[in-house]
Each structure stands twice: as C-alpha cells, then as structure tokens.
Design an enzyme around this catalytic site. Structure first.
Site: not given
Ligand code: AMP
Length: 192
Positions: A13, A88, A127, A136, A147
C-alpha cells in the site's frame, strides 16, 4: 481523486500510495505514519498508542478517526487524497462515511491489493532487513502475525462493505510493483 488503499500489512500500500502521490499530485494519509510520528514526539496520543502498535494491535477507533478528520481539513487535501491504513474496522468506515458527508466530500474508489498471506511474512521480514536502523518496532514475526490476524478479523470485512457501495476494485497485489501500478492507473482512468 479520493481513494482508499486496502490490503494487509506488507501488501504494498505504501509503495503504491507513494507512486500515486508523485504521479497524480495526491496527498498520502497514512494513519500508521501519523501514529508513528505521534509516538516519536511523545504526544498524549503517541503515548497511548505505542504499546498497542508494538504488539500489532489496533489503536482505538476514536483516536484514528479524530486524527484523520483533522488532517482532512488541511488545505493540501483539496486536490484529493489516498487513505492508506485507514479505515481498518467497520466502525471506522462508518465514521469515515459520516465525516466525509459532513465535509461534503465523496470517495471515488476503494482499491484492494489482494495478496497471498504466506508471502507476506517474507516481504515484511525483507523490509525489516532492508531498513537497517530504521526498522519499525512492529516489523517482527510475532507482531506481524498479530497484525495479519487483526487484518483478517477486523479489516478484511471492509472489502464487502465497499463492494456493497459499488466502490470496490480489486488488484492482484502479488504482481510486480510496476504491474500493480499500471492496474491502478487503469482504474483511475475508468473511475475518472
Ligand atoms: P501501518 O503502518 O498502517 O501498518 O500501521 C501500524 C500500526 O498503527 C498498526 O498495527 C496499528 O497499531 C496502528 N494503526 C494504524 N492505522 C490504524 C487504524 N486505522 N486503526 C487502528 N490502528 C491503526
């Protein structure tokens, strides 16, 4: 153009969003990036989110909805935006509907990157290896597994949610990066 990129962690993404930013002058709104910035800056939201993020859990809906709502009011979103990692959950999608209606904005399309889950662990490990010191804190096998579980249970139902609204387009996220982005370009032409 206002769109959502949907897909599990590691589906590409972020990569595709970046290409769209460069080619179409859109803004990428990644709730993950915004939350990581909040964690780094040790804001109250960041302090609340850190442990959940490290464990691969979601932060509460109202926290992300608020962040997105405020971000959408900034002038750079006027030309269109890509929501990456938001919504999400179904309640987040419903909250997004309500706030877009309030702001008199409409979504054009939801593009789902469909991927083979078995390949994702390898992608995310790669990654993590490539990002060196910038790794990360949730790019490890346990958090990724969590996740993916959370994605399956809470986020995957959004495909049906948006299909019913006639907004969903699916793309094969296992194809090469350039192929995925040409598919997305074709969707842009179609959606206009
Ligand atoms: P990402 O970078 O999108 O993979 O997000 C990393 C982490 O941030 C996720 O595993 C969640 O803990 C939190 N997070 C990001 N976006 C959301 C969302 N829309 N709702 C809830 N938690 C989020």
């Amino acid at each position: 153009m206002r769109l959502i990129l949907l897909g599990p962690p590691g589906a590409g993404k972020g990569t595709q969003a970046q290409k769209l930013v460069d080619q179409h002058n859109l803004v990428q709104l990644s709730t993950g990036d915004m939350l990581r910035a909040a964690v780094k800056a040790e804001t109250p939201i960041g302090l609340r989110a850190k442990a959940l993020m490290d464990a691969g859990e979601l932060v509460p809906d109202e926290v992300v909805v608020q962040i997105v709502s405020e971000r959408l009011d900034e002038p750079d979103c006027g030309n269109g935006f890509i929501l990456d990692g938001f919504p999400r959950t179904v309640p987040q999608a419903e909250a997004l509907d309500a706030l877009l209606e309030r702001k008199r904005l409409q979504l054009d399309v939801v593009i789902e990157l469909v991927v083979d889950e078995d390949a994702l662990l390898d992608r995310v490990k790669k990654r993590a290896a490539e990002s060196g010191d910038n790794v990360r804190s949730d790019d490890n096998a346990d958090a990724l597994k969590k996740r993916l579980d959370v994605y399956r249970a809470q986020t995957a139902p959004l495909a049906q949610f948006y299909r019913e609204k006639g907004l969903l387009k699916q793309v094969n996220g296992m194809a090469a990066i350039e192929e995925v982005s040409s598919e997305i370009d074709r969707i842009f032409v179609e959606v206009g």
